[in-house]
Design a protein around this motif. Structure first.
Motif, PDB file in Angstrom:
ATOM      1  N   LYS A 222     -28.363  -2.081  -4.784  1.00  0.00           N
ATOM      2  CA  LYS A 222     -28.581  -3.305  -5.553  1.00  0.00           C
ATOM      3  C   LYS A 222     -28.968  -4.465  -4.654  1.00  0.00           C
ATOM      4  N   LEU A 223     -28.340  -4.574  -3.490  1.00  0.00           N
ATOM      5  CA  LEU A 223     -28.659  -5.643  -2.538  1.00  0.00           C
ATOM      6  C   LEU A 223     -30.114  -5.545  -2.096  1.00  0.00           C
ATOM      7  N   ARG A 224     -30.544  -4.339  -1.728  1.00  0.00           N
ATOM      8  CA  ARG A 224     -31.930  -4.161  -1.273  1.00  0.00           C
ATOM      9  C   ARG A 224     -32.906  -4.397  -2.424  1.00  0.00           C
ATOM     10  N   SER A 225     -32.533  -3.967  -3.620  1.00  0.00           N
ATOM     11  CA  SER A 225     -33.400  -4.173  -4.774  1.00  0.00           C
ATOM     12  C   SER A 225     -33.569  -5.661  -5.077  1.00  0.00           C
ATOM     13  N   THR A 226     -32.503  -6.420  -4.885  1.00  0.00           N
ATOM     14  CA  THR A 226     -32.573  -7.869  -5.092  1.00  0.00           C
ATOM     15  C   THR A 226     -33.525  -8.506  -4.093  1.00  0.00           C
ATOM     16  N   HIS A 227     -33.463  -8.079  -2.846  1.00  0.00           N
ATOM     17  CA  HIS A 227     -34.395  -8.595  -1.837  1.00  0.00           C
ATOM     18  C   HIS A 227     -35.835  -8.280  -2.238  1.00  0.00           C
ATOM     19  N   ASN A 228     -36.064  -7.061  -2.665  1.00  0.00           N
ATOM     20  CA  ASN A 228     -37.412  -6.677  -3.094  1.00  0.00           C
ATOM     21  C   ASN A 228     -37.904  -7.562  -4.233  1.00  0.00           C
ATOM     22  N   ASN A 229     -37.000  -7.871  -5.157  1.00  0.00           N
ATOM     23  CA  ASN A 229     -37.346  -8.708  -6.299  1.00  0.00           C
ATOM     24  C   ASN A 229     -37.869 -10.076  -5.846  1.00  0.00           C
ATOM     25  N   TYR A 230     -37.193 -10.685  -4.888  1.00  0.00           N
ATOM     26  CA  TYR A 230     -37.572 -12.035  -4.451  1.00  0.00           C
ATOM     27  C   TYR A 230     -38.774 -12.037  -3.501  1.00  0.00           C
ATOM     28  N   LEU A 231     -39.129 -10.891  -2.962  1.00  0.00           N
ATOM     29  CA  LEU A 231     -40.247 -10.831  -2.022  1.00  0.00           C
ATOM     30  C   LEU A 231     -41.579 -10.503  -2.692  1.00  0.00           C
ATOM     31  N   THR A 232     -41.553 -10.100  -3.958  1.00  0.00           N
ATOM     32  CA  THR A 232     -42.790  -9.633  -4.591  1.00  0.00           C
ATOM     33  C   THR A 232     -43.866 -10.708  -4.677  1.00  0.00           C
ATOM     34  N   LEU A 233     -43.530 -11.922  -5.082  1.00  0.00           N
ATOM     35  CA  LEU A 233     -44.546 -12.968  -5.237  1.00  0.00           C
ATOM     36  C   LEU A 233     -45.117 -13.435  -3.897  1.00  0.00           C
ATOM     37  N   PRO A 234     -44.284 -13.653  -2.861  1.00  0.00           N
ATOM     38  CA  PRO A 234     -44.873 -14.003  -1.567  1.00  0.00           C
ATOM     39  C   PRO A 234     -45.812 -12.931  -1.017  1.00  0.00           C
ATOM     40  N   VAL A 235     -45.449 -11.651  -1.185  1.00  0.00           N
ATOM     41  CA  VAL A 235     -46.298 -10.593  -0.623  1.00  0.00           C
ATOM     42  C   VAL A 235     -47.639 -10.539  -1.341  1.00  0.00           C
ATOM     43  N   LEU A 236     -47.666 -10.862  -2.624  1.00  0.00           N
ATOM     44  CA  LEU A 236     -48.928 -10.901  -3.353  1.00  0.00           C
ATOM     45  C   LEU A 236     -49.843 -11.987  -2.792  1.00  0.00           C
ATOM     46  N   PHE A 237     -49.290 -13.160  -2.532  1.00  0.00           N
ATOM     47  CA  PHE A 237     -50.102 -14.244  -1.969  1.00  0.00           C
ATOM     48  C   PHE A 237     -50.630 -13.866  -0.594  1.00  0.00           C
ATOM     49  N   LEU A 238     -49.765 -13.317   0.248  1.00  0.00           N
ATOM     50  CA  LEU A 238     -50.163 -12.987   1.612  1.00  0.00           C
ATOM     51  C   LEU A 238     -51.247 -11.913   1.640  1.00  0.00           C
ATOM     52  N   MET A 239     -51.189 -10.960   0.730  1.00  0.00           N
ATOM     53  CA  MET A 239     -52.201  -9.910   0.693  1.00  0.00           C
ATOM     54  C   MET A 239     -53.550 -10.431   0.201  1.00  0.00           C
ATOM     55  N   LEU A 240     -53.531 -11.531  -0.546  1.00  0.00           N
ATOM     56  CA  LEU A 240     -54.776 -12.117  -1.040  1.00  0.00           C
ATOM     57  C   LEU A 240     -55.236 -13.304  -0.189  1.00  0.00           C
ATOM     58  N   SER A 241     -54.470 -13.666   0.812  1.00  0.00           N
ATOM     59  CA  SER A 241     -54.716 -14.899   1.570  1.00  0.00           C
ATOM     60  C   SER A 241     -56.007 -14.883   2.368  1.00  0.00           C
ATOM     61  N   ASN A 242     -56.565 -13.688   2.650  1.00  0.00           N
ATOM     62  CA  ASN A 242     -57.788 -13.644   3.453  1.00  0.00           C
ATOM     63  C   ASN A 242     -58.971 -14.283   2.732  1.00  0.00           C
ATOM     64  N   HIS A 243     -58.815 -14.579   1.446  1.00  0.00           N
ATOM     65  CA  HIS A 243     -59.866 -15.263   0.696  1.00  0.00           C
ATOM     66  C   HIS A 243     -59.764 -16.784   0.830  1.00  0.00           C
ATOM     67  N   TYR A 244     -58.699 -17.281   1.459  1.00  0.00           N
ATOM     68  CA  TYR A 244     -58.442 -18.716   1.470  1.00  0.00           C
ATOM     69  C   TYR A 244     -58.234 -19.259   2.887  1.00  0.00           C
ATOM     70  N   PRO A 245     -59.341 -19.616   3.568  1.00  0.00           N
ATOM     71  CA  PRO A 245     -59.225 -20.133   4.932  1.00  0.00           C
ATOM     72  C   PRO A 245     -58.413 -21.407   5.037  1.00  0.00           C
ATOM     73  N   LEU A 246     -58.321 -22.187   3.949  1.00  0.00           N
ATOM     74  CA  LEU A 246     -57.493 -23.388   3.993  1.00  0.00           C
ATOM     75  C   LEU A 246     -56.027 -23.046   4.213  1.00  0.00           C
ATOM     76  N   ALA A 247     -55.661 -21.810   3.882  1.00  0.00           N
ATOM     77  CA  ALA A 247     -54.281 -21.376   4.102  1.00  0.00           C
ATOM     78  C   ALA A 247     -54.104 -20.782   5.493  1.00  0.00           C
ATOM     79  N   PHE A 248     -54.967 -19.808   5.852  1.00  0.00           N
ATOM     80  CA  PHE A 248     -54.719 -19.065   7.094  1.00  0.00           C
ATOM     81  C   PHE A 248     -55.396 -19.636   8.328  1.00  0.00           C
ATOM     82  N   ALA A 249     -56.410 -20.488   8.174  1.00  0.00           N
ATOM     83  CA  ALA A 249     -57.202 -20.914   9.332  1.00  0.00           C
ATOM     84  C   ALA A 249     -57.065 -22.388   9.657  1.00  0.00           C
ATOM     85  N   THR A 250     -55.938 -22.973   9.305  1.00  0.00           N
ATOM     86  CA  THR A 250     -55.687 -24.366   9.657  1.00  0.00           C
ATOM     87  C   THR A 250     -54.530 -24.442  10.652  1.00  0.00           C
TER      88      THR A 250
END
Length: 409
Positions: A222-250
């Motif tokens: 349950k503890l690990r599942s809770t961590h996974n739950n809270y990490l899902t949205l950040p990981v989605l942004f990071l995987m799509l971040s290569n489209h946004y130089p204002l995020a990764f290249a500043t």
């Protein structure tokens, strides 16, 4: 060799598509089960060992679902395991990392202006850091801190902030964000593969043997599942971040990455509260909006984009510059592409070069040779809508130049 470049690009596309499909399946099932778990209700007629139940309607039918906190009294005849979605997402993601960032390490992974090392050292550092991050995380979860979920989450966030800073000191900004996503995804998938599923298998084995399962295995999972739950949205942004130089290249990209984690956690808290019927903490949206405004501000203070210029061009790029037709291709790119792909784009309303790609110098053009060939030579993807009127003859010159050097010309 040019056929190889085209097939490689299609291979990367196939792996990326597979990665997206499996990620949707994994995150979709994760979101569903978290919502289901939080929405469970007590009922007077629950069987012994049942923790709660939920009635749902979907697709024209009704579903009656019960959860057993430890295990049911007897092993069901049919048991569906949710694990391959996680495994397939990680495997396809690592394959994509290898195809794009390892195979193209001299362009996408290593930046000599940040850390002047060979692509081989960069790749080894990448692999070692992903493994090392998981080991540190796993040790923290097994430490006495596991009894204090909040303190553990704060420490884990501090670890991610440290990793964000570390990666921006050794890799390109684009690779730094991607690796933060890779580490987050590795933690999530390893939680499933090395903790959650093994613990569930122990419980199943106990049931089959007629033993009463130990409740500790469910608590750990349950503890690990809770961590996974809270990490899902950040990981989605990071995987799509290569489209946004204002995020990764500043300049403050590592702070931006850190705030992205906070935004993701904040939004998940809102949905978790709603699913658990604990009200609607609308303040979370206000906080997320404030953090997003801070991110937008940080991306322009100061306005510095990280380029792909190298202190010394790789051997292949040097051959591209020396190849027949490069001077003509350089003039074409400067005339048709650099008005957008420059440190200060001339196109009205454009403040940053698309995806952080700059094509103003011989070095930048040579390093992006394969992309120019695929995007503007073999296809008409660039310039978009052919807005700068690149002619078919000019596209053929690009093709002849790249294929000439690829064939040893």
């Amino acid at each position: 060799m040019y056929d190889y470049a085209i097939m490689w690009e299609w291979g990367a596309f196939a792996i990326r598509w597979l990665h997206v499909i499996t990620a949707i399946a994994w995150i979709g099932s994760s979101f569903y089960f978290i919502a289901l778990d939080l929405g469970l209700r007590k009922a007077p007629d629950l069987p012994e060992g049942a923790h709660g139940e939920e009635w749902q309607v979907h697709g024209g039918g009704f579903y009656h679902i019960r959860k057993y906190l430890v295990a049911p009294a007897a092993m069901p005849e049919h048991l569906t395991w949710f694990k391959w979605e996680s495994y397939a997402t990680w495997l396809s993601g690592f394959a994509l990392l290898a195809v794009v960032y390892y195979a193209g390490a001299d362009l996408y992974l290593v930046d000599a202006n940040v850390w002047d090392v060979s692509p081989f050292i960069g790749i080894l550092t990448s692999i070692a850091s992903i493994i090392g991050a998981w080991l540190v995380y796993d040790l923290l979860c097994k430490s006495p801190l596991k009894a204090n979920a909040t303190a553990l989450m704060v420490l884990l966030f501090a670890l991610l902030v440290g990793l964000a800073w570390f990666y921006t000191q050794i890799f390109t900004g684009r690779a730094a964000f991607l690796h933060l996503g890779a580490i987050t995804a590795t933690i999530m998938s390893a939680n499933v593969f090395m903790v959650i599923i093994p613990n569930q298998k122990i419980v199943v084995a106990d049931l089959k043997a007629g033993r009463v399962p130990d409740a500790k295995y469910g608590k750990i999972a349950k503890l690990r599942s809770t961590h996974n739950n809270y990490l899902t949205l950040p990981v989605l942004f990071l995987m799509l971040s290569n489209h946004y130089p204002l995020a990764f290249a500043t300049q403050y990209n590592w702070i931006i990455a850190s705030l992205v984690f906070l935004i993701g956690v904040t939004i998940r808290h809102y949905f978790n509260s709603v699913h658990a019927r604990k009200g609607k903490p609308n303040w979370t949206w206000a906080l997320a909006a404030i953090l997003f405004i801070i991110i937008a501000w940080l991306s322009t203070v100061p306005a510095v984009l990280g380029g792909d210029e190298r202190a010394a061009l790789p051997e292949r790029a040097q051959r591209m510059v020396a190849a027949a037709g490069f001077e003509d291709v350089s003039d074409i790119v400067l005339g048709r592409c650099s008005m957008c792909h420059s440190a200060t784009p001339a196109w009205e309303g454009m403040l940053w070069p698309p995806k952080g790609v700059m094509l103003e110098t011989e070095a930048q053009i040579a390093l992006r040779a394969r992309e120019i060939y695929l995007q503007a030579g073999r296809s008409h993807a660039m310039p978009p809508a052919n807005i700068t009127y690149m002619s078919d003859e000019e596209r053929q010159q690009i093709v002849a130049w790249f294929e000439g050097i690829s064939n040893g010309g």
